[in-house]
Design a protein around this motif. Structure first.
Motif, PDB file in Angstrom:
ATOM      1  N   LEU A  96       0.813  -1.214   0.000  1.00 55.86           N
ATOM      2  CA  LEU A  96       0.000   0.000   0.000  1.00 55.86           C
ATOM      3  C   LEU A  96       0.850   1.269   0.000  1.00 55.86           C
ATOM      4  O   LEU A  96       1.630   1.502   0.916  1.00 55.86           O
ATOM      5  CB  LEU A  96      -0.877  -0.017   1.271  1.00 55.86           C
ATOM      6  CG  LEU A  96      -1.802   1.167   1.483  1.00 55.86           C
ATOM      7  CD1 LEU A  96      -2.897   1.170   0.431  1.00 55.86           C
ATOM      8  CD2 LEU A  96      -2.425   1.107   2.860  1.00 55.86           C
ATOM      9  N   LEU A  97       0.688   2.091  -1.029  1.00 55.85           N
ATOM     10  CA  LEU A  97       1.300   3.426  -1.042  1.00 55.85           C
ATOM     11  C   LEU A  97       0.266   4.384  -0.466  1.00 55.85           C
ATOM     12  O   LEU A  97      -0.761   4.648  -1.094  1.00 55.85           O
ATOM     13  CB  LEU A  97       1.649   3.851  -2.471  1.00 55.85           C
ATOM     14  CG  LEU A  97       3.075   3.587  -2.947  1.00 55.85           C
ATOM     15  CD1 LEU A  97       3.198   3.903  -4.432  1.00 55.85           C
ATOM     16  CD2 LEU A  97       4.107   4.377  -2.162  1.00 55.85           C
ATOM     17  N   LEU A  98       0.542   4.879   0.727  1.00 56.33           N
ATOM     18  CA  LEU A  98      -0.464   5.672   1.433  1.00 56.33           C
ATOM     19  C   LEU A  98      -0.212   7.171   1.297  1.00 56.33           C
ATOM     20  O   LEU A  98       0.895   7.650   1.516  1.00 56.33           O
ATOM     21  CB  LEU A  98      -0.463   5.300   2.915  1.00 56.33           C
ATOM     22  CG  LEU A  98      -1.519   6.024   3.747  1.00 56.33           C
ATOM     23  CD1 LEU A  98      -2.914   5.533   3.397  1.00 56.33           C
ATOM     24  CD2 LEU A  98      -1.252   5.834   5.232  1.00 56.33           C
ATOM     25  N   CYS A  99      -1.250   7.918   0.941  1.00 56.60           N
ATOM     26  CA  CYS A  99      -1.142   9.371   0.774  1.00 56.60           C
ATOM     27  C   CYS A  99      -2.154  10.058   1.692  1.00 56.60           C
ATOM     28  O   CYS A  99      -3.312   9.675   1.747  1.00 56.60           O
ATOM     29  CB  CYS A  99      -1.457   9.763  -0.660  1.00 56.60           C
ATOM     30  SG  CYS A  99      -0.516   8.834  -1.876  1.00 56.60           S
TER      31      CYS A  99
END
Lengths: 334, 334
Positions: A96-99
């Motif tokens: 997961l690339l979390l922003c």
């Protein structure tokens, strides 16, 4: 640098084919014996073998990562949603690339671009902004947790907030309350239109007049609820308060305590979300449950469906809420 | 598919060199006029230009992503740390691959491997486990938020928990308390050894005997604090309770309320962390502040330092805590 161990090396060490190793490592090894599986896992462990996604990327353009944009990572509701997303992705060997958009549309736009630059397989977007997504997302699959603001035919995860809030107001009316206030958020990012409309409709359906001075708008945080309630109590003679979410309700508790107002004897309060902490407040908060973890888990499930079956429709899901009765509402004898 | 716009196209449109465009976009354009910068930004916006990190990856092996592993994304302390990390990374055009280890050493090991497979530029690891990291991390830079358990010479971010907890216990003793309990966690993941040692030492320094029956061990959650306090109150005649963290203190409040125990009159309670919510409890909780956002922000700053200057030492940082006096402690007249 040491020679990197390959899947072929593992196959030779164990004495099986590379297909066997590959299937076992990809959780498709049901037909192999426990012994074979253990041998493969042990060899993988011993020789520190790992499939190289980076090398894979170059060929397949497959990053096995999913982007996710949320308005606030410290928000108690969204952190549960993130936990759900991460749990499902992890089981499927995705990351997961979390922003954290900090409630900014501009940052959301920037993140959508940045995530594409990093070749994510798809984006899960928790946002109530209309963002012209079809154009921006190009051919990237995306799942929306957005209260239906970006209307499309598939991949929408929604909660029936209207019914949930309506039931809360109805509960208060049935308990004998006629002066019912609301903490809402109509001007900011986290629009609560459905909840506000439900509040107005429920009053009307039960013959109660809507008083605009019984409503206060504010940020959907603990502090926001505190300030809004303090303002509201200055001008409105109410016996009950429906809060837009639990965090606002926690702030409302504090504003009441400060003025020596006893909950629920002097003021009844209902929240929305059913955060874990609400069951531990004094008194425990009556609220409406939204399945935050499930919402995230399902969003991730739909995401992988969209990635793996690009030609199929992504399902939609509408969650119902659940009324959680605790001790923050006074019931009048009739 | 449309031809993708390149940095050369942008340079031609604006009438400057590609170096100028590159420097301006990489925040190294201080020497150019505001007008030139605006022209470049406008062209980038208008023609939807974006540098392709994926293509870059192939050449430079530079993903501009940082991995982060935390024990629990829904933990109120760690979500603030994550916010700090994300805030710094975002300013530097880096993104965050977030992993939720759910307190499992095995999952941490798996994530370290998976993050390497995805070519992250470094890893920020919030963990109190000894993980033989030097071997596992190979040449990847990493920053530890780990309470000093993985001893090394650089890149450690620590909080002086010992002094923070010692001061809390001392405050209670100075206020006239002699029967002081503690909620701790010595058997689980989130070891609180420093805090527990500080508790014992402070009692000793002030001539108070340590009673093992005044201490209860439990998970560092709201529910964990609730159960632990319920058990403790059955057997221990205490006038004050030092909680291992704020979440446990919130649970302790509830356990006290359930038994009609008034805080602080019958039982004084102190927490640790200074979560936002603690100022809104009834009564507001006296606690110890840890700079969660700053810890994350600094971890990300050190991470980029390590990435950009691989031959330099990564700094270390030791944060001091701050005692936050609110209304949950009774002061006896002497």
């Amino acid at each position: 640098m040491l020679k990197k161990i390959t899947i072929k090396d593992i196959a030779n060490i164990v004495g099986v084919s590379t297909t066997t190793v590959s299937q076992i490592l990809n959780n498709k090894g049901q037909r192999f014996s426990e012994e074979t599986k253990q041998k493969v896992f042990q060899a993988v462990e011993k020789y520190d073998y790992s499939p190289d996604y980076f090398a894979k990327n170059m060929v397949q353009r497959e990053s096995r990562t999913v982007g996710m944009i949320v308005p606030d990572v410290t928000d108690l509701f969204f952190s549960k949603v993130i936990e759900g997303v991460e749990t499902y992705l992890n089981r499927k060997d995705y990351m997961l690339l979390l922003c954290n958009s900090k409630h900014s549309t501009e940052m959301e736009r920037g993140f959508i671009k940045q995530l594409q630059n990093r070749s994510v397989a798809g984006i899960i977007l928790a946002s109530p902004n209309a963002l012209e997504l079809e154009k921006k997302m190009k051919h990237l699959p995306y799942i929306l947790i957005d209260r239906g603001l970006n209307t499309r035919e598939q991949g929408n995860i929604l909660v029936n907030e209207y019914d949930g809030f309506y039931n809360s107001v109805k509960y208060l009316i049935d308990a004998g309350h006629t002066k019912i206030g609301m903490l809402t958020n109509e001007t900011g990012y986290y629009e609560m239109t459905d909840r506000f409309v439900a509040y107005q409709k429920c009053l009307k359906d039960h013959g109660l007049e809507f008083h605009s001075e019984f409503v206060e708008d504010g940020p959907v945080t603990i502090h926001g609820g505190y300030v809004a309630t303090r303002e509201l109590l200055k001008r409105a003679d109410i016996s009950a308060l429906c809060c837009g979410n639990d965090q606002m309700a926690i702030g409302a508790y504090r504003a009441a305590f400060d003025q020596g107002i006893v909950i629920p004897d002097d003021l009844s309060i209902i929240g929305f979300d059913n955060l874990e902490i609400t069951g531990y407040l004094n008194p425990p908060l009556t609220t409406v449950e939204q399945p935050a973890f499930d919402i995230g888990y399902t969003a991730a499930e739909y995401m992988l469906h969209a990635i793996n079956f690009p030609d199929k429709m992504i399902p939609n899901k509408l969650y119902q809420t659940k009324f959680i009765l605790r001790d923050s509402v006074k019931v009048f004898d009739r």
